[in-house]
Scaffold this active site. Structure first.
Site, PDB file in Angstrom:
ATOM      1  N   LYS A  32      -7.898  17.364  -3.875  1.00 36.57           N
ATOM      2  CA  LYS A  32      -6.546  16.819  -3.701  1.00 36.57           C
ATOM      3  C   LYS A  32      -5.866  16.683  -5.067  1.00 36.57           C
ATOM      4  O   LYS A  32      -4.694  17.036  -5.239  1.00 36.57           O
ATOM      5  CB  LYS A  32      -6.649  15.446  -3.031  1.00 36.57           C
ATOM      6  CG  LYS A  32      -5.358  14.978  -2.406  1.00 36.57           C
ATOM      7  CD  LYS A  32      -5.439  13.536  -1.995  1.00 36.57           C
ATOM      8  CE  LYS A  32      -5.615  13.358  -0.516  1.00 36.57           C
ATOM      9  NZ  LYS A  32      -5.514  11.947  -0.114  1.00 36.57           N
ATOM     10  N   LYS A  61       5.153  10.679  15.079  1.00 33.83           N
ATOM     11  CA  LYS A  61       6.611  10.517  15.093  1.00 33.83           C
ATOM     12  C   LYS A  61       7.206  11.691  14.333  1.00 33.83           C
ATOM     13  O   LYS A  61       6.473  12.431  13.659  1.00 33.83           O
ATOM     14  CB  LYS A  61       7.029   9.169  14.498  1.00 33.83           C
ATOM     15  CG  LYS A  61       6.764   9.031  13.005  1.00 33.83           C
ATOM     16  CD  LYS A  61       7.379   7.729  12.515  1.00 33.83           C
ATOM     17  CE  LYS A  61       7.407   7.701  11.013  1.00 33.83           C
ATOM     18  NZ  LYS A  61       8.026   6.493  10.485  1.00 33.83           N
ATOM     19  N   GLU A  69       3.080  -3.089   1.130  1.00 33.74           N
ATOM     20  CA  GLU A  69       4.093  -2.021   1.283  1.00 33.74           C
ATOM     21  C   GLU A  69       4.756  -2.110   2.659  1.00 33.74           C
ATOM     22  O   GLU A  69       4.133  -2.536   3.629  1.00 33.74           O
ATOM     23  CB  GLU A  69       3.436  -0.651   1.071  1.00 33.74           C
ATOM     24  CG  GLU A  69       2.230  -0.334   1.958  1.00 33.74           C
ATOM     25  CD  GLU A  69       2.575   0.328   3.254  1.00 33.74           C
ATOM     26  OE1 GLU A  69       3.750   0.695   3.440  1.00 33.74           O
ATOM     27  OE2 GLU A  69       1.682   0.455   4.102  1.00 33.74           O
ATOM     28  N   PHE A  70       6.023  -1.665   2.693  1.00 34.76           N
ATOM     29  CA  PHE A  70       6.763  -1.632   3.964  1.00 34.76           C
ATOM     30  C   PHE A  70       7.385  -0.246   4.127  1.00 34.76           C
ATOM     31  O   PHE A  70       8.547  -0.106   4.487  1.00 34.76           O
ATOM     32  CB  PHE A  70       7.832  -2.733   3.981  1.00 34.76           C
ATOM     33  CG  PHE A  70       7.258  -4.117   3.830  1.00 34.76           C
ATOM     34  CD1 PHE A  70       6.705  -4.779   4.915  1.00 34.76           C
ATOM     35  CD2 PHE A  70       7.237  -4.739   2.586  1.00 34.76           C
ATOM     36  CE1 PHE A  70       6.144  -6.045   4.772  1.00 34.76           C
ATOM     37  CE2 PHE A  70       6.683  -6.005   2.436  1.00 34.76           C
ATOM     38  CZ  PHE A  70       6.135  -6.657   3.529  1.00 34.76           C
ATOM     39  N   CYS A 123      -0.646   2.858  11.181  1.00 38.11           N
ATOM     40  CA  CYS A 123      -0.391   1.446  10.833  1.00 38.11           C
ATOM     41  C   CYS A 123      -0.385   0.500  12.030  1.00 38.11           C
ATOM     42  O   CYS A 123      -1.222  -0.390  12.114  1.00 38.11           O
ATOM     43  CB  CYS A 123       0.928   1.345  10.088  1.00 38.11           C
ATOM     44  SG  CYS A 123       0.961   2.413   8.648  1.00 38.11           S
ATOM     45  N   VAL A 131       0.836   6.150   0.798  1.00 37.04           N
ATOM     46  CA  VAL A 131       1.345   4.985   0.062  1.00 37.04           C
ATOM     47  C   VAL A 131       1.210   5.208  -1.442  1.00 37.04           C
ATOM     48  O   VAL A 131       2.155   4.965  -2.209  1.00 37.04           O
ATOM     49  CB  VAL A 131       0.583   3.719   0.517  1.00 37.04           C
ATOM     50  CG1 VAL A 131       0.994   2.526  -0.333  1.00 37.04           C
ATOM     51  CG2 VAL A 131       0.859   3.441   1.986  1.00 37.04           C
TER      52      VAL A 131
END
Ligand code: UGA
Length: 442
Positions: A36, A316, A147-148, A256, A12
């Site tokens: 990172k 996925k 967020e979406f 999620c 995100v």
């Protein structure tokens, strides 16, 4: 153009930061993991997200990375919280990373706005507001702006947002966050903070509900001889229902839906309400992952010493994210049945999550001498799975299509036995016919 500090360089945070930079804002992304930050500075992107490396590269001038909270907060008009909120053992959301961001904030001048992008339980805004006030940061605004973004399409989801949700205590703070998104041209939903928090949880819970619903319809279809793909198409054309999230399969995973469904269930129960529907959605999803085992047993009998290839391991396609991937549950169930499990994925590296599974470099290597190949994740590469080459490589040409990726007719014409989700399966198993034992005369 504004100066935006982003806290958290996960999915995100990186996507939000890169997209704000693309919109012309100056962005500094801060992460506590120094390695990172070093990798990002050197142009190495730690996640697989289509379009993200290009966007980061393109906007390098306006996009910096740091491990130092003060550097990210310096002159920032917006302080975006984009840290993880995983599940605790009780199923509630773990907000410790959110509190760490607050702890790390330096003294701030002017009226910067702390914007919550992370998915949090309803009521978190009130707690953060109180914590800011207690730390003499009462001049800092607070806005919930959930967020979406779906992994794999996150950049597109940001740049072509269905809506921007803004929940503010002070309308002027909401106006400023709205202005930050102006060039997107997306519909804006303004609400109070608690409602904005609930919009996010309800949206994810509703999407998860649609998946469990269609999966249960699929399970009934199998019993009554209907085809869930046709059913979903017919149902989805109703404009009141719509076609999305009606793909039957072996259940939802990811960072999620499982976590947020559980967090909303716990939030309800902590508030004195038993959210029955959501409990069922979660349970249906757990059982759905395991149905593949029964499908394999139907064709192969006992799975001890059977070689099973799991194809696609990430939760996925188009992501390397293994969090809550159905493949993990499947692999451990198969190992518990005594099967020999092989795995293949074009990008994910499951490591310790799939201890005991032989990870293969190619599909062909994974299916060699296998008794069944299971499509766990619908990677495009698997569309060509039914080929003479694969059929000949397998010990028993059985495909269990956990995502209804393939056309059963084509698969069967090529000499495979086929078993999908919510579809009529092949009447044969792929095993060579065993002659009927001769009947002894009575
Ligand atoms: C989801 C939401 O789609 C995003 O809007 C949200 O912002 C995000 O969670 C989040 O809260 O951060 P994501 O988990 O990345 O995004 O992925 P989805 O594309 O929603 O898929 C979730 C799972 O549902 C996957 O395992 C997928 O295979 C499964 N799924 C999805 C189905 O089984 N059937 C479907 O029809 C759709």
């Amino acid at each position: 153009m504004s100066r935006v500090g982003i806290f958290g360089a996960g999915w995100v945070g990186l996507v939000t930061g890169a997209c704000f930079a693309e919109l012309g804002h100056d962005v500094v992304v801060r992460d506590v993991v120094a390695e990172k930050v070093g990798a990002l500075e050197a142009g190495r992107i730690p996640i697989h997200e289509p379009g993200l490396p290009e966007l980061i590269e393109k906007n390098r001038e306006r996009l910096g990375f740091t491990a130092d909270a003060a550097e990210a907060a310096q002159d920032a008009e917006f302080l975006y919280v984009c840290v993880g909120t995983p599940s605790t053992y009780s199923g509630d959301a773990d907000l410790s990373a959110v509190w760490s961001v607050l702890d790390d904030l330096p003294p701030l001048d002017g009226r910067p706005i702390l914007v919550m992008k992370s998915t949090v339980p309803v009521g978190t805004g009130d707690k953060v507001r109180a914590a800011l006030d207690a730390r003499e940061l009462d001049h800092v605004g607070y806005v919930a702006n959930p967020e979406f973004l779906a992994e794999g399409t996150a950049v597109r989801d940001f740049m072509n947002a269905d809506r921007v949700v803004i929940g503010a205590y002070e309308p002027e703070d909401g106006d400023r966050v709205e202005a930050l998104h102006e060039t997107l041209g997306a519909p804006v939903v303004r609400s109070d903070v608690a409602s904005a928090e609930m919009i996010k949880l309800a949206a994810n819970a509703f999407l998860a509900t649609r998946i469990s619903f269609i999966n249960e319809i699929a399970n009934v279809c199998e019993l009554v001889g209907a085809d869930v793909e046709e059913v979903a198409r017919g149902v989805g054309l109703d404009h009141r229902l719509g076609p999305h999230f009606l793909r039957a399969g072996i259940g939802f995973g990811g960072s999620c839906f499982p976590k947020d469904a559980s967090a909303l269930k716990q939030l309800a129960s902590n508030s004195g309400y038993h959210f029955q529907l959501l409990s069922a959605v979660i349970e249906v999803n757990e059982l759905q992952k395991r149905r593949v085992i029964a499908k394999l047993q139907k064709h192969l009998g006992k799975l001890r010493d059977k070689r099973i290839a799991l194809l696609g391991l990430s939760f996925k396609p188009n992501t390397d994210d293994m969090r809550e991937a159905p493949s993990i549950v499947l692999a451990s169930r198969l190992l518990a049945e005594g099967a020999e499990v092989r795995g293949w994925d074009p990008v994910a590296s499951p490591g310790e999550l799939m201890k005991g599974v032989a990870i293969c470099e190619s599909v062909l290597e994974a299916v060699r001498d296998a008794d069944a190949a299971v499509i766990v994740t619908e990677w495009d590469e698997l569309r060509d799975l039914p080929s003479p080459e694969v059929r000949d490589a397998m010990r028993n040409p059985l495909i269990v299509d956990g995502r209804n990726l393939l056309d059963p007719e084509v698969v069967e014409q090529l000499g495979f036995a086929y078993e999908g989700i919510g579809r009529v399966s092949s009447p044969f198993s792929g095993l060579p016919e065993t002659p009927e034992p001769e009947q002894k005369p009575a």
